[in-house]
Motif scaffolding. Structure first.
Motif, short mmCIF file in Angstrom:
data_model
loop_
_atom_site.label_atom_id
_atom_site.label_comp_id
_atom_site.label_asym_id
_atom_site.label_seq_id
_atom_site.Cartn_x
_atom_site.Cartn_y
_atom_site.Cartn_z
N ASP A 44 0.74 -1.54 0.12
CA ASP A 44 -0.82 0.17 -0.13
C ASP A 44 0.49 1.05 0.00
N ARG A 45 2.03 0.67 1.31
CA ARG A 45 3.00 2.29 1.00
C ARG A 45 3.35 2.09 -0.36
N VAL A 46 3.97 1.25 -1.10
CA VAL A 46 4.58 1.54 -2.32
C VAL A 46 3.63 1.99 -3.75
N LYS A 47 2.12 1.71 -3.39
CA LYS A 47 0.87 1.92 -4.64
C LYS A 47 0.96 3.66 -4.03
N LYS A 48 1.28 4.16 -2.85
CA LYS A 48 0.65 5.59 -2.65
C LYS A 48 1.91 6.65 -2.97
N VAL A 49 3.35 5.71 -3.15
CA VAL A 49 4.53 6.81 -3.44
C VAL A 49 4.17 6.59 -5.00
N GLN A 50 3.65 5.95 -5.72
CA GLN A 50 3.89 5.98 -7.18
C GLN A 50 2.75 6.88 -7.82
N THR A 51 1.72 6.68 -6.53
CA THR A 51 0.54 7.81 -7.26
C THR A 51 0.63 9.53 -6.81
N GLU A 52 1.37 9.37 -5.79
CA GLU A 52 2.15 10.97 -5.00
C GLU A 52 3.00 10.64 -6.99
N TYR A 53 3.43 10.29 -6.61
CA TYR A 53 5.21 11.10 -7.57
C TYR A 53 4.39 11.48 -8.82
N LYS A 54 3.81 11.46 -9.48
CA LYS A 54 3.98 12.14 -10.83
C LYS A 54 2.86 13.47 -10.22
N LYS A 55 2.13 13.64 -9.57
CA LYS A 55 1.67 15.45 -8.66
C LYS A 55 3.12 15.88 -8.75
N ALA A 56 3.93 15.47 -7.69
CA ALA A 56 5.05 15.62 -6.79
C ALA A 56 5.96 16.08 -8.10
N LEU A 57 6.45 15.40 -8.55
CA LEU A 57 7.55 16.49 -10.22
C LEU A 57 6.24 16.90 -11.21
N GLU A 58 5.25 17.36 -11.41
CA GLU A 58 4.99 18.52 -12.19
C GLU A 58 4.92 19.62 -11.04
N LYS A 59 4.62 19.64 -9.86
CA LYS A 59 4.89 20.49 -9.31
C LYS A 59 6.20 20.74 -8.18
N GLU A 60 6.76 20.24 -9.15
CA GLU A 60 8.21 20.38 -9.07
C GLU A 60 8.88 20.59 -7.51
N GLU A 61 8.20 19.44 -6.68
CA GLU A 61 8.46 19.60 -5.22
C GLU A 61 9.83 18.49 -4.86
N PHE A 62 10.74 17.64 -6.36
CA PHE A 62 11.57 17.04 -6.20
C PHE A 62 12.91 18.11 -6.36
N LEU A 63 13.70 18.22 -5.72
CA LEU A 63 14.83 19.99 -5.74
C LEU A 63 16.00 18.78 -5.69
N VAL A 64 17.35 19.59 -6.25
CA VAL A 64 18.53 18.85 -6.06
C VAL A 64 19.23 19.78 -5.27
N TYR A 65 20.09 18.72 -4.74
CA TYR A 65 20.91 19.35 -3.33
C TYR A 65 22.21 19.38 -4.27
N TYR A 66 23.10 19.83 -4.06
CA TYR A 66 25.02 19.04 -4.77
C TYR A 66 25.88 18.91 -3.72
N GLN A 67 26.33 17.99 -3.74
CA GLN A 67 27.53 16.95 -2.56
C GLN A 67 29.07 18.34 -3.08
N PRO A 68 29.10 18.39 -2.79
CA PRO A 68 31.05 18.89 -3.08
C PRO A 68 31.68 18.09 -3.07
N LYS A 69 32.40 18.13 -4.51
CA LYS A 69 33.40 17.16 -4.18
C LYS A 69 34.81 17.79 -3.93
N VAL A 70 35.82 18.01 -3.19
CA VAL A 70 36.81 18.84 -2.82
C VAL A 70 38.37 18.07 -2.70
#
Length: 561
Positions: free
Chosen positions: A300-326
């Protein structure tokens, strides 16, 4: 003889009609009747052939029955070939002794009528069985899902399902078996494994092939040990002599049916073994996962994530975080890895709670392109703002490797954002299968030609690592933190020696080495000792939101602790 012959002919007709109208086919009566007809008409042998299709007739893939044979003749008296409305082919041939007298026209007419009735009767019986075979078996002879559903329905109606064990098997790494022994022999292994399990189950249940190397079925608990032993691993022959074999194991999802148990539909069982089977595939070979209610909650959790994913993509809820290489010598930021974070209702959803789920049905590919596009937007803006920009690496799931146009898709995103190619690095995870290896080489080579950097991620965690860097023209080797020696002080330990020589080899080949997961001073010292100068990890920084990374990038150098 005429009157007696006519009486016998009528008697044969009556006996045939009685047989055809009988609810239960009496095979002994049929044999006696055929023998009587052959004796009366002085026939030496009678043969019938049955082929489900004309093509199977051409290939001689059918059934041939010798209904009568006194061993005294091979001369053909009569031959009949009939093609039914279903395109089944039925052939009848009557033989006589070589020197026997001629048959009268009346006798031949009687034989023709009798033989047509016999062939019609026999073919109908065989067609019923053929329909049964076609309806409940696939073209390769395996029982199919209809057979499974019918077995469940009958057993359930008899109240005998309770206490049985339902299963789903997936053979482990069977693609590698096909590569080693060839697909034809691989098909023999599939069939022989099926028969081995079928024999172990016996009359306590059923096994059917769902497709490919996937099997489902049910069996009694009294044969559980025998079936589970086959799942754990068995030598399966693929030659007629049984001298050549391969070791095969399966990942199995198991549902222990309660007792009593009444099924409303096959889905009551299928849903549970599919859930457990998917969990088993993520385990090691020979894994057996037994369904419980927690798995339903996970589904049920998997199905919930898959259902919410499309809307989250449209709303640009996915953010880019950057980890430095030094660079650990100059402490200068020389690059960064782009990592995905899901900002949901003001809170970060940990990647492990959604990335594995998106990889189930290839949603991850869409997310990877989204990430690449957003990284390119950031780089373009940084360049326009006059910032000193570093190269940024973006992960691509191995799921992309089935996409023959992957290179075009990547380059279209980069070029649409007008980003110089040298600022992008594509990270791909090493693979152990030959098919993916060829695709990996094709994609990496294509990116190289376009001036885009490529990195092999998690180096040292697979089985083909050295071949990977020999055959594919990478720019960057990203070494997994688990490959870094644990015992920092013993320079002669196996871990230290392997790390030292692999890094030295990579550098001699012109590869840039980046060590992931660097968190301690001791780990930093191991890098210094082995002239590996680029580190990525919490020792310097966690993955940073875009604004914080921009500040770090503008500062250029990390201060000494």
């Amino acid at each position: 003889m005429g009157g007696n012959n006519r009486d016998k002919y009528i008697e044969f007709i009556r006996r045939l009609v009685d047989l055809t109208h009988s609810e239960i086919f009496d095979h002994e009566k049929y044999k006696v009747l055929i023998a009587d007809i052959c004796h009366h008409y002085r026939l030496a042998k009678g043969v019938t052939e049955f082929y489900p299709t004309p093509r199977m007739e051409m290939m001689k893939q059918g059934e041939v029955f010798c209904d009568f044979d006194n061993g005294k003749g091979e001369k053909i008296l009569y031959h009949l070939r009939i093609v039914s409305q279903t395109k089944a082919v039925i052939i009848g041939t009557l033989y006589v002794e070589d020197n026997d007298e001629d048959w009268t026209g009346e006798e031949m007419e009687q034989l023709d009528t009798l033989f047509r009735i016999i062939i019609g009767f026999v073919s109908r019986k065989r067609l019923i069985r053929t329909v049964e075979d076609f309806g409940f078996h696939d073209i390769e002879g395996y029982r199919n899902f209809r057979a499974f559903a019918r077995y469940l329905d009958i057993t359930n109606s008899e109240n005998r399902l309770g206490g049985k064990i339902a299963f789903l098997f997936d053979l482990h790494n069977f693609g590698i078996v096909n590569q080693e022994i060839g697909r034809k022999n691989g098909d023999k292994v599939l069939l022989n494994f099926y028969h081995m399990v079928e024999k172990a189950i016996g009359d306590t249940g059923i096994i059917i092939r769902l497709g490919g190397d996937k099997y489902i079925g049910v069996f009694d608990r009294k044969v559980k040990r025998e079936v589970f032993e086959l799942i754990s691993g068995a030598n399966v022959p693929y030659d007629d002599a049984g001298e050549k074999s391969v070791r095969v194991s399966a990942a199995a999802g198991i549902y222990m049916l309660p007792n009593p148990f009444m099924m409303k539909s096959p889905g009551d069982i299928m849903d549970k073994i599919m859930i457990a089977g998917n969990a088993a595939k993520r385990e090691t070979e020979g894994a057996i996962v037994i369904y419980d209610d927690k798995m339903k909650a996970e589904k049920d959790r998997v199905k919930k994530v898959q259902t919410e994913y499309k809307k989250a993509l449209e709303k640009e809820e996915f953010l880019v975080y950057y980890q430095p290489k030094v660079d650990i010598v100059t402490r200068k930021i020389v690059g960064a890895e782009a990592l995905c974070r899901w900002m949901k209702k003001g809170k970060i959803v940990p990647p492990m709670e959604f990335i594995p789920i998106l990889e189930i049905n290839n949603d991850i590919c869409e997310l990877d392109f989204y990430m690449l596009d957003h990284v390119c937007r950031d780089i373009r803006r940084w360049l326009d703002e006059g910032r000193e920009v570093v190269r940024v690496s973006v992960n691509m799931s191995r799921k992309h490797l089935v996409d023959v146009d992957l290179l075009d898709h990547i380059m279209a995103i980069i070029d649409r954002n007008n980003v110089p190619h040298e600022y992008i690095e594509i990270e791909l995870t090493e693979t152990t299968t030959d098919v993916f290896f060829r695709d990996l080489k094709r994609v990496v080579s294509g990116l190289q030609e376009q001036g885009v950097w490529t990195a092999v991620d998690d180096f040292g965690m697979g089985y083909s690592s050295l071949n990977l860097i020999r055959e594919i023209p990478w720019n960057v080797l990203k070494v997994d933190k688990n490959f870094v020696p644990k015992n920092m002080n013993d320079e002669r330990s196996i871990d230290n020696l392997m790390f030292k020589h692999v890094i030295s080899l990579a550098q001699d080949m012109g590869l840039e080495c980046v060590i992931e997961g660097v968190e301690t001073v001791d780990q930093l010292e191991v890098l210094r000792r082995n002239n590996c100068n680029i580190a990525q990890g919490y020792f310097f920084d966690r993955p940073l939101p875009k604004e914080e990374f921009e500040y770090r990038m503008d500062q250029k150098i990390y201060p000494e602790e």
